[in-house]
Write a protein that holds these residues in place. Structure first.
Motif, short mmCIF file in Angstrom:
data_model
loop_
_atom_site.label_atom_id
_atom_site.label_comp_id
_atom_site.label_asym_id
_atom_site.label_seq_id
_atom_site.Cartn_x
_atom_site.Cartn_y
_atom_site.Cartn_z
N THR A 218 47.90 49.76 35.62
CA THR A 218 47.93 48.43 34.99
C THR A 218 49.28 47.75 35.18
OG1 THR A 218 48.44 49.51 32.91
CG2 THR A 218 46.15 48.89 33.27
N SER A 219 50.37 48.56 35.36
CA SER A 219 51.65 47.86 35.54
C SER A 219 51.74 47.21 36.91
CB SER A 219 52.85 48.77 35.26
OG SER A 219 52.58 50.08 35.58
N ARG A 220 51.13 47.85 37.90
CA ARG A 220 51.13 47.23 39.24
C ARG A 220 50.19 46.02 39.29
NH1 ARG A 220 49.50 49.96 45.05
NH2 ARG A 220 49.75 48.04 46.24
N TYR A 221 49.05 46.15 38.60
CA TYR A 221 48.03 45.08 38.66
C TYR A 221 47.91 44.37 37.32
CZ TYR A 221 46.82 47.62 42.91
OH TYR A 221 46.87 48.24 44.12
N TRP A 222 49.06 44.08 36.70
CA TRP A 222 49.04 43.53 35.33
C TRP A 222 48.26 42.22 35.22
CZ3 TRP A 222 49.41 45.73 30.92
CH2 TRP A 222 49.55 44.95 29.76
N ARG A 223 48.45 41.34 36.19
CA ARG A 223 47.71 40.05 36.16
C ARG A 223 46.21 40.27 36.16
NH1 ARG A 223 49.71 35.17 39.67
NH2 ARG A 223 51.83 35.10 38.91
N GLU A 224 45.79 41.10 37.12
CA GLU A 224 44.36 41.37 37.24
C GLU A 224 43.84 42.04 35.96
OE1 GLU A 224 46.69 42.00 39.45
OE2 GLU A 224 45.97 41.81 41.52
N TYR A 225 44.65 42.99 35.46
CA TYR A 225 44.25 43.73 34.27
C TYR A 225 44.08 42.77 33.08
CZ TYR A 225 44.71 46.65 30.11
OH TYR A 225 44.52 47.22 28.89
N GLN A 226 45.03 41.87 32.93
CA GLN A 226 44.93 40.91 31.81
C GLN A 226 43.71 40.02 31.93
OE1 GLN A 226 48.67 38.75 31.16
NE2 GLN A 226 48.64 39.80 29.19
N LEU A 227 43.40 39.61 33.15
CA LEU A 227 42.20 38.80 33.37
C LEU A 227 40.95 39.59 33.00
CD1 LEU A 227 43.18 37.07 36.74
CD2 LEU A 227 42.80 35.92 34.54
N CYS A 228 40.92 40.85 33.45
CA CYS A 228 39.79 41.73 33.09
C CYS A 228 39.63 41.80 31.58
CB CYS A 228 40.00 43.15 33.60
SG CYS A 228 39.85 43.35 35.38
N GLU A 229 40.75 41.99 30.89
CA GLU A 229 40.67 42.15 29.43
C GLU A 229 40.28 40.85 28.73
OE1 GLU A 229 41.34 45.49 27.61
OE2 GLU A 229 40.38 45.58 29.56
N ASP A 230 40.67 39.70 29.31
CA ASP A 230 40.20 38.42 28.76
C ASP A 230 38.67 38.36 28.84
OD1 ASP A 230 42.59 37.27 27.99
OD2 ASP A 230 42.92 36.26 29.91
N LEU A 231 38.13 38.80 29.98
CA LEU A 231 36.68 38.77 30.14
C LEU A 231 36.00 39.75 29.18
CD1 LEU A 231 37.33 36.94 32.50
CD2 LEU A 231 35.83 38.29 33.95
N VAL A 232 36.60 40.91 29.02
CA VAL A 232 36.04 41.90 28.08
C VAL A 232 36.04 41.33 26.65
CG1 VAL A 232 36.49 44.15 27.00
CG2 VAL A 232 36.54 43.92 29.49
N ASP A 233 37.14 40.67 26.29
CA ASP A 233 37.21 40.02 24.96
C ASP A 233 36.10 38.99 24.81
OD1 ASP A 233 39.48 41.38 24.13
OD2 ASP A 233 40.86 39.76 24.70
N LEU A 234 35.94 38.14 25.83
CA LEU A 234 34.94 37.07 25.73
C LEU A 234 33.54 37.64 25.57
CD1 LEU A 234 36.27 34.50 28.37
CD2 LEU A 234 36.10 34.14 25.91
N GLU A 235 33.21 38.66 26.37
CA GLU A 235 31.86 39.23 26.26
C GLU A 235 31.66 39.87 24.90
OE1 GLU A 235 29.96 41.26 29.47
OE2 GLU A 235 28.84 42.57 28.14
N THR A 236 32.69 40.58 24.43
CA THR A 236 32.57 41.25 23.14
C THR A 236 32.37 40.22 22.02
OG1 THR A 236 33.96 43.04 23.97
CG2 THR A 236 33.73 42.87 21.57
N GLN A 237 33.15 39.16 22.06
CA GLN A 237 33.01 38.10 21.05
C GLN A 237 31.63 37.46 21.11
OE1 GLN A 237 35.33 37.79 18.90
NE2 GLN A 237 37.18 36.86 19.67
N PHE A 238 31.16 37.22 22.32
CA PHE A 238 29.86 36.56 22.47
C PHE A 238 28.75 37.46 21.94
CE2 PHE A 238 26.21 34.66 24.54
CZ PHE A 238 26.48 33.31 24.40
#
Ligand code: HEM
Ligand SMILES: N[C@@H](CC(=O)c1ccccc1NC=O)C(=O)O
Length: 292
Positions: A218-238
């Motif tokens: 995740t430290s190498r791919y932090w941007r991608e990881y954060q985007l992934c987690e935004d999507l995970v948050d959105l699905e979970t909330q929905f």
């Protein structure tokens, strides 16, 4: 000691001299917000008006207002992602999450409606149902739960139908995310980059190595990881919204059929099995030492 400003004793707050009171022909609170329109749109159909129909109407109208903001923010956020504006995407996603919090929390207001109160005015609803919410279906399509059959209930509304058809054909949030990853050197199979976007995305295990690489470092791919987690948050909330809708429906109408013609709770439960971003949940099982 007393002064003209000391109104504490009188338990009253006086106006300040500079407060605007001559508002004829000026922009006002009610005018700017078009409250004449907004607050004249609560028209119970029950005769005589049933006390609780006001709650039912306002719960739906406030939901539709939040849905309007969600569509506005999510559409803009998808545009940011398409143009590699990751920081702006994150800002939009954060706002969407907070709006979803509001939408989900507000089920507790409707939950105060008792089954018998609802049955006293349910008949005025005829065949109408939230299933016919254009904004809700737009949001589902933006998130990727594409289903052309859902367009049928909008056949009576040419403009709404056309607008929804356009969202059906356009890349969803996940489609744009996979294209973003491909642009930034991740091995997303071509089949995901150019495809019939009117079809829902289904779990593809060939995508898992992409996400395993991101989640493993995740430290190498932090941007991608954060985007992934935004999507995970959105699905979970929905999903939380869907779940609370289903439970609210169950406690108010039990297992009666829906006014929209569906089986009711059983139909709503089936939506809880769907996933917008299935690989982002699957990767939790497959990533890391000893996984698989
Ligand atoms: C007493 C309150 C409610 C009951 C009993 C109820 C019941 C149902 C039922 C049975 C369905 C399935 C379709 C059908 O046959 O009608 C449905 C769908 C739906 N309802 Fe409600 N609902 C309630 C309140 C709400 C509210 C406040 C909203 C907010 C906008 C809402 C939005 C929706 C949406 C968007 C769908 C489509 C869901 C999907 O496609 O999975 N409902 N509702
Ligand atoms: N489907 C609900 C009726 C209902 O809730 C409803 C009716 C008109 C407009 C919006 C509604 N909300 C969600 O389905 C029912 O079966 O009682």
């Amino acid at each position: 000691m007393t002064s003209e400003h000391d109104t504490a004793g009188a338990n009253r707050r006086d106006l300040e001299a500079d407060i605007h009171t001559d508002l004829a022909g000026r922009i006002t609170y009610g005018g700017y917000l078009q409250l004449d329109k907004l607050l004249s749109a609560q028209q119970p159909l029950s005769q005589p008006p049933h006390h609780d129909e006001m709650l039912f109407i306002i719960q739906h109208q406030t939901s539709e207002l939040w849905l309007k903001l969600l569509i506005h923010e999510l559409s803009a956020a998808i545009g940011h992602l398409r143009n590699d504006r990751v920081w702006q995407f994150g800002k939009g996603a954060a706002r969407c999450k907070r709006v979803l919090d509001q939408l989900t929390a507000q089920w507790s207001v409707l939950e105060t409606l008792t089954p018998s109160e609802y049955m006293e005015f349910r008949d005025v609803l005829g065949p109408s149902s939230g299933f016919q919410s254009l904004q809700y279906r737009t949001l589902e399509f933006l998130l990727g739960n594409k289903n052309a059959a859902m367009l049928k209930v909008f056949a009576h509304d040419a403009a709404g139908h056309a607008a929804l058809e356009a969202v059906l054909q356009a890349p969803s949030l996940y489609d744009e995310f996979l294209r973003y990853l491909a642009r930034w050197g991740h091995a997303v199979p071509d089949a995901h980059l150019v495809r019939d976007f009117s079809q829902p995305h289904a779990l593809d295990r060939a995508l898992l190595p992409v996400f395993e690489r991101i989640y493993a470092d995740t430290s190498r791919y932090w941007r991608e990881y954060q985007l992934c987690e935004d999507l995970v948050d959105l699905e979970t909330q929905f999903q939380l919204w869907r779940f609370r809708h289903m439970r609210t429906v169950q406690r108010i109408i039990g297992f009666k059929r829906g006014t929209g013609g569906s089986s009711g709770v059983a139909f709503l439960k089936r939506a809880l099995e769907l996933s917008f971003f299935p690989e982002l949940f699957e990767v939790r099982t497959t990533v890391g030492p000893g996984a698989g």
